[in-house]
Design an enzyme around this catalytic site. Structure first.
Site, PDB file in Angstrom:
ATOM      1  N   ARG A  41      48.603  85.509  -4.164  1.00  0.00           N
ATOM      2  CA  ARG A  41      47.226  85.165  -4.526  1.00  0.00           C
ATOM      3  C   ARG A  41      47.051  83.661  -4.743  1.00  0.00           C
ATOM      4  O   ARG A  41      45.957  83.132  -4.574  1.00  0.00           O
ATOM      5  CB  ARG A  41      46.806  85.924  -5.781  1.00  0.00           C
ATOM      6  CG  ARG A  41      46.408  87.359  -5.477  1.00  0.00           C
ATOM      7  CD  ARG A  41      45.976  88.081  -6.725  1.00  0.00           C
ATOM      8  NE  ARG A  41      45.258  89.311  -6.403  1.00  0.00           N
ATOM      9  CZ  ARG A  41      44.989  90.257  -7.282  1.00  0.00           C
ATOM     10  NH1 ARG A  41      45.372  90.119  -8.542  1.00  0.00           N
ATOM     11  NH2 ARG A  41      44.332  91.333  -6.920  1.00  0.00           N
ATOM     12  N   LYS A 206      47.182 107.506  -8.229  1.00  0.00           N
ATOM     13  CA  LYS A 206      46.133 108.392  -8.737  1.00  0.00           C
ATOM     14  C   LYS A 206      45.064 108.723  -7.709  1.00  0.00           C
ATOM     15  O   LYS A 206      44.476 107.830  -7.109  1.00  0.00           O
ATOM     16  CB  LYS A 206      45.453 107.731  -9.928  1.00  0.00           C
ATOM     17  CG  LYS A 206      46.274 107.740 -11.193  1.00  0.00           C
ATOM     18  CD  LYS A 206      45.482 107.042 -12.237  1.00  0.00           C
ATOM     19  CE  LYS A 206      45.864 107.456 -13.637  1.00  0.00           C
ATOM     20  NZ  LYS A 206      44.984 106.735 -14.583  1.00  0.00           N
ATOM     21  N   GLY A 356      46.517  94.928  -4.203  1.00  0.00           N
ATOM     22  CA  GLY A 356      47.597  94.245  -4.880  1.00  0.00           C
ATOM     23  C   GLY A 356      48.959  94.844  -4.569  1.00  0.00           C
ATOM     24  O   GLY A 356      49.853  94.158  -4.083  1.00  0.00           O
TER      25      GLY A 356
HETATM   26  C1  3PG Z   1      43.185  92.743  -9.781  1.00  0.00           C
HETATM   27  O1  3PG Z   1      44.342  92.471 -10.030  1.00  0.00           O
HETATM   28  O2  3PG Z   1      42.834  93.826  -9.290  1.00  0.00           O
HETATM   29  C2  3PG Z   1      42.136  91.689 -10.012  1.00  0.00           C
HETATM   30  O3  3PG Z   1      42.720  90.484 -10.366  1.00  0.00           O
HETATM   31  C3  3PG Z   1      41.165  92.166 -11.061  1.00  0.00           C
HETATM   32  O4  3PG Z   1      41.830  92.386 -12.259  1.00  0.00           O
HETATM   33  P1  3PG Z   1      41.275  93.486 -13.276  1.00  0.00           P
HETATM   34  O5  3PG Z   1      41.456  94.811 -12.612  1.00  0.00           O
HETATM   35  O6  3PG Z   1      42.075  93.321 -14.532  1.00  0.00           O
HETATM   36  O7  3PG Z   1      39.807  93.173 -13.484  1.00  0.00           O
END
Ligand code: 3PG
Ligand code: MG
Length: 399
Positions: A41, A206, A356
């Protein structure tokens, strides 16, 4: 879409101007050492930052990291990210030890043309994530004071109605950064008219997290391959016993309905790697998906499933993949994710890796990132985009 872009801002000239950039530098950290385990990122926002510094802007970067509770919490400090960002930019990044306080003010004031500052974690301030418009607005006022223009390059956070994402662009001239633009371009081809066959691979733990996207995708796709922890709720819905595998009991009926409506598009595992414990060194075997022993839990898809998924992916022209097929962090249970990722990489399809975890898996397994068409930096954001939801951060840029 009527969004102004970074190029529009650069055309106006940014030399000597303070530009506030919202980035998503929410990178995974090693639990013990606190070291950054995947800097994808950070690297993804470099094109926007170097375009701005190259044009002589004073660049003020802000981001969240993790989910601190509206107050400073050292384990979520962005300082290691500032160091890594500096390495990648080939110059130092000035780090402010607060977000909108004295340190931030003096750091921003000291910027020379072409310099970069990173403010401390936005979520150390309750205003960032507040549901109260006035509280968010007050924090947004403070943030907006650091910029004469605002660039949103935090694709991973565009689904959050947070001050830095939603309220700051209402206070400053605003544009989409290179990353946000590219992500939206790519994902809009998936919601528009993707080249067929269009095959989607979903994994992760999930079903409840993925339900809306499954509903939205089913009418659009030719095949939907399901692995990861969520496959066990589907297997259960087919009437199979799943041992001690991850199971969302309250979702079994919903999964049954989805299967009934899916016109045979949904493909589930035929074999799984089942272990006697959730541990890297657990005893494990490959078993039939309809015969998981009662004391075992499935931690990966099996080799026959990988081969079947690979065959389904082979002639695809568009592929979207979100979510690992197993517990890829443990080598004994990484073969499913690796096998599916390799099968995706081998096709001639336009391939999009969303999220992610799957993006991290590509890098953690040492796969060649360039063999994928696009690796999204957004997990929740890319799913919500594909669900057709209005994303607050994109909506704010359109205004
Ligand atoms: C993520 O990692 O999905 C984004 O950075 C958003 O983070 P969050 O789900 O804690 O809002
Ligand atoms: Mg998330």
């Amino acid at each position: 879409m009527s969004i102004r872009t970074l190029d529009d801002l650069l055309d106006e000239g940014v030399s000597g101007r303070r530009v506030l950039v919202r980035a998503d530098l929410n990178v995974p950290l090693d639990k013990q050492s606190g070291a950054i385990t995947d800097d994808g990122r950070i690297r993804a926002v470099l094109p926007t930052l170097t375009a701005l510094t190259g044009a002589g802007a004073k660049v003020v970067v802000c981001s969240h990291l993790g989910r601190p509770k509206g107050a400073p919490d050292p384990q979520f400090s962005l300082r290691p990210v500032a160091d890594r960002l500096g390495e990648l930019l080939g110059g130092s990044v000035r780090f402010a030890t607060d977000t909108v306080g004295d340190s931030a003010r003096s750091t921003v004031d000291a910027l020379a043309d072409g310099d970069v500052a990173l403010l401390e974690n936005l979520r150390f301030n309750a205003g960032e994530t507040s549901k109260d418009d006035a509280e968010r607005g007050a924090f947004a006022d403070q943030l907006a004071a650091f910029g004469e223009a605002y660039v949103d390059d935090a694709f991973g956070a565009v689904h959050r109605k947070h001050a830095s994402v939603y309220d700051v662009p209402a206070r400053l001239p605003h544009v989409a950064g290179r990353l946000v633009l590219r992500e939206v371009e790519v994902l809009s081809t998936l919601t528009g008219d993707p080249a067929r066959p269009y095959v989607v691979v979903l994994g992760g733990s999930k079903v409840s997290d993925k339900l809306a996207v499954i509903e939205a995708l089913l009418p659009k796709v030719d095949r939907l391959l399901i692995g990861g922890g969520m496959c066990f709720t589907f297997l259960k819905a087919q009437g199979h016993e799943v041992g001690t595998s991850l199971l969302e009991e309250e979702m079994v009926e919903t999964c049954g309905n989805l299967l009934a409506r899916s016109e045979g598009k949904i493909m589930l595992p035929v074999d799984v790697v089942a272990a006697d414990a959730f541990a890297p060194d657990a005893t494990h075997d490959t078993v039939r998906a309809d015969g998981i022993p009662s004391h075992r839990l499935g931690l990966d898809i099996g080799p026959e499933t990988v081969a079947g998924f690979a065959a389904a992916l082979k002639g695809a022209r568009t592929i979207f993949w979100n979510g690992p097929m197993g517990v890829f962090e443990m080598p004994a249970f990484a073969n499913g994710t690796r096998g599916v990722a390799e099968a995706i990489a081998k096709t001639d399809a336009f391939t999009v890796v969303g999220g992610g975890d799957s993006a991290a898996a590509v890098r953690a397994l040492g796969l060649d990132e360039s063999s994928f068409g696009h690796i999204s930096t957004g997990g929740g954001a890319s799913l919500e985009y594909l669900e057709g939801k209005t994303l607050p951060g994109i909506a704010a840029l359109e205004k």
